[in-house]
Scaffold this motif. Structure first.
Motif, PDB file in Angstrom:
ATOM      1  N   PHE A  33       6.392   2.068  -0.554  1.00  0.00           N
ATOM      2  CA  PHE A  33       5.427   2.739   0.321  1.00  0.00           C
ATOM      3  C   PHE A  33       4.142   1.932   0.457  1.00  0.00           C
ATOM      4  N   PRO A  34       4.227   0.731   1.065  1.00  0.00           N
ATOM      5  CA  PRO A  34       3.008  -0.066   1.249  1.00  0.00           C
ATOM      6  C   PRO A  34       2.024   0.661   2.156  1.00  0.00           C
ATOM      7  N   GLY A  35       0.751   0.560   1.809  1.00  0.00           N
ATOM      8  CA  GLY A  35      -0.250   1.283   2.581  1.00  0.00           C
ATOM      9  C   GLY A  35      -0.142   2.782   2.382  1.00  0.00           C
ATOM     10  N   TRP A  36       0.586   3.197   1.364  1.00  0.00           N
ATOM     11  CA  TRP A  36       0.819   4.611   1.025  1.00  0.00           C
ATOM     12  C   TRP A  36       1.413   5.382   2.201  1.00  0.00           C
ATOM     13  N   SER A  37       2.310   4.713   2.949  1.00  0.00           N
ATOM     14  CA  SER A  37       2.922   5.331   4.117  1.00  0.00           C
ATOM     15  C   SER A  37       4.438   5.141   4.050  1.00  0.00           C
TER      16      SER A  37
END
Length: 190
Positions: free
Chosen positions: A30-34
């Protein structure tokens, strides 16, 4: 320290390290918390190898459970259990080594990110490491702060798997002594 107490100590240290490895690998999805990058398949290749989940997680957790049990006194001084702990510790070494190599590759190759309009791995196969040139990190425009994200988590996986390698290797030696001498877990003053 006798071999039984040493085995319990090693297993106790492996549990949180396995948890950290699994957690780091899951967060890397989940890079960028997305979740949108995982849905679209825009993930760093080394994340998909799941070194932290499979290698540093499951392949270290199974030996940790068995090694923990071998620290207890059994028949014949639990020599058979200590002998088997050598094989389980070898499995842990293999898992930790896999996690270590994947994390090292993740650091060397850099993240998969969007540069202008194209998704690519911009730092792969460069003569100079991007790790030494923080100014080049800004070429990744999406996901936001993906370089810092990957460097932090892959570095954590690298350190964690290095510690797992040392602990599982130590258990192989401890298991050999336990196989030859028994676990010596008698009650008495410390």
């Amino acid at each position: 320290m006798c071999t039984g107490k040493c085995a319990r100590f090693i297993a106790g240290a492996l549990y949180p390290l396995a948890f950290i490895s699994v957690l780091c690998n899951i967060i890397l999805f989940f890079p960028g918390w997305s979740v949108k990058y995982a849905k679209d398949g825009n993930l760093t290749e080394e994340v998909k190898y799941m070194g932290g989940l499979i290698g540093g997680g499951l392949m270290v957790l199974a030996p940790a459970l068995f090694i923990h049990l071998t620290g207890k006194q059994g028949c014949c001084g639990n020599r058979c259990g200590m002998f088997l702990s050598i094989a389980f510790a070898a499995l842990g070494v293999a898992g930790a080594l896999y996690s270590f190599v994947v994390a090292a590759l993740g650091l060397v190759n850099g993240p998969y990110c969007k540069v202008i309009l194209v998704w690519t791995t911009p730092f792969k196969d460069q003569s100079e490491s991007y790790l030494n040139n923080r100014n080049s990190w800004s070429m990744c425009t999406e996901p936001e702060n993906v370089v810092e994200f990957n460097v932090g988590l892959f570095s954590t996986l690298l350190v964690t798997s290095g510690l797992q390698l040392i602990l599982c290797g130590s258990q192989m030696i401890n298991g050999l002594f336990g196989c030859l001498c028994g676990t010596c877990t008698q009650k008495g003053p410390l």
